[in-house]
Design an enzyme around this catalytic site. Structure first.
Site, PDB file in Angstrom:
ATOM      1  N   SER B 118       0.807  -1.224   0.000  1.00  0.00           N
ATOM      2  CA  SER B 118       0.000   0.000   0.000  1.00  0.00           C
ATOM      3  C   SER B 118       0.837   1.271   0.000  1.00  0.00           C
ATOM      4  CB  SER B 118      -0.950   0.002   1.207  1.00  0.00           C
ATOM      5  OG  SER B 118      -0.217   0.164   2.398  1.00  0.00           O
ATOM      6  N   LYS B 155       0.600   4.333   6.938  1.00  0.00           N
ATOM      7  CA  LYS B 155       0.002   5.210   5.920  1.00  0.00           C
ATOM      8  C   LYS B 155       0.494   6.641   6.119  1.00  0.00           C
ATOM      9  CE  LYS B 155      -2.868   2.058   4.201  1.00  0.00           C
ATOM     10  NZ  LYS B 155      -2.056   0.967   4.801  1.00  0.00           N
TER      11      LYS B 155
END
Lengths: 200, 200
Positions: B118, B155
DNA sequence: ATCATACCTGTAATTATATACAGTATTAAT
DNA sequence: ATTAATACTGTATATAATTACAGGTATGAT
């Protein structure tokens, strides 16, 4: 450092190893025993030679009064490579990272600061430090540090043959570099064995 | 470690300092001299006490046979985080990297092995180790380690407000994660301050 | 009140260690 | 060809160092 003889290196390495594992240096007798000397004076001679060559210090009268003089400059970090000269030339060295801090599994000969975005799809970004091993056999598929006509570049080695070497950037905006080693000046500086990024 | 007395700490610190500056440990007499003891046996007593408390080791018969036992476990490397429990729970620790090997500019509390893709557009690939600092103030724009309902994730912190936190993957195939801290369980484990990739 | 622990002095013996001196043999440099 | 450095053996000794034993005092815990 003045070059040590093979024997002197062995002795020196042994002393370093002893300090590392025991926490204190060996005596003359201990050195003699390990190397099979029948006299502690053989060790004494070596210590004197090593002191003379400036790699260790001896405190007279003190038992185990041996300390290694660390001139360990550390692994050089190469910034911008100036055209011409060897990659490890003094003027290219940005700083040094103590070799004791090497946490990578392979040996690292130097770190190279990445310029440009040609390898971003391999997760290698501008300003990252890539760890380079000079001795590893250059293999197809590996990320290599190549020098083409005095230009140093980091690319994936796509294929290698006597008259065609293909270097592949990992960025779809760039196209492959094809080099004929017979007509162009091509040298491999090493293989990328690690990466270091510091969010400073 | 069992608590040392003031005096014992002084002795212990002196020994460490001696090893650091001389390269070898002190003798009983040297300790006695520095602390003003009239007998080397006072030092002997202290050494025995320090050995008993497990902070140093003494090799019987060897001159200067003192070595400090380093209790430095090193910076933990966190592999797969099991649901529930704290991130630093024993079962999550894959190995440890000696803290002396930390070459990053920020303090590193632990390394986290990256799972998934990701963050590839930020140059963070699967199996990379990201260095995490727990204390750094969580800031918008930083790459953070967040825990959402027992799920640990890395993230970019896009925005943060009392009832909406937006976490952005760096991969166009994924979409933003929006969390309401008031209704969902959200915790920040730290900020990414470095990255380590080992081409094993 | 007694005991353990900490923190010392003072003495002394055994052993560990450094290190000088006198050699020998081999090899590399001048 | 000679000198210097390397790489040892072998002996010897002064001294550096560990460490046991026999005390003494003070303090906090049981």
């Amino acid at each position: 450092m003045i070059n040590l003889t093979t024997r002197q290196s062995e002795i020196f390495e042994f002393i370093k190893k002893e300090i590392e594992s025991n926490g204190y240096p060996p005596t003359r007798s201990e050195i003699a025993k390990v190397f099979g000397f029948k006299s502690p004076n053989a060790a004494e001679d070596h210590l004197k030679a090593l002191k003379k060559k400036g790699v260790l210090n001896i405190v007279s009268g003190a038992s185990r009064g041996i300390s290694i003089i660390k001139e360990d400059l550390g692994i050089p970090v190469i910034g911008l490579v100036s055209a011409g000269g060897p990659i490890l030339a003094q003027e290219n060295i940005e700083k040094r990272i103590p070799s004791s801090q090497n946490i990578l599994s392979h040996g690292v000969d130097f770190y190279l600061r990445v310029r440009g975005d040609s390898m971003i799809e391999a997760g290698i970004l501008e300003n990252d430090l890539i760890a380079v091993n000079k001795k590893t056999q250059i293999k197809e598929g590996a990320i290599v540090i190549a020098r083409i006509n005095d230009e140093v570049t980091v690319k994936t080695l796509k294929s290698i043959s006597p008259d065609l070497v293909i270097l592949q950037p990992e960025n779809s905006n760039y196209s492959n570099i094809e080099v004929n080693p017979k007509t162009e000046d091509l040298a491999f500086e090493g293989t990328c064995v690690g990466l270091l990024r510091d969010f400073a």
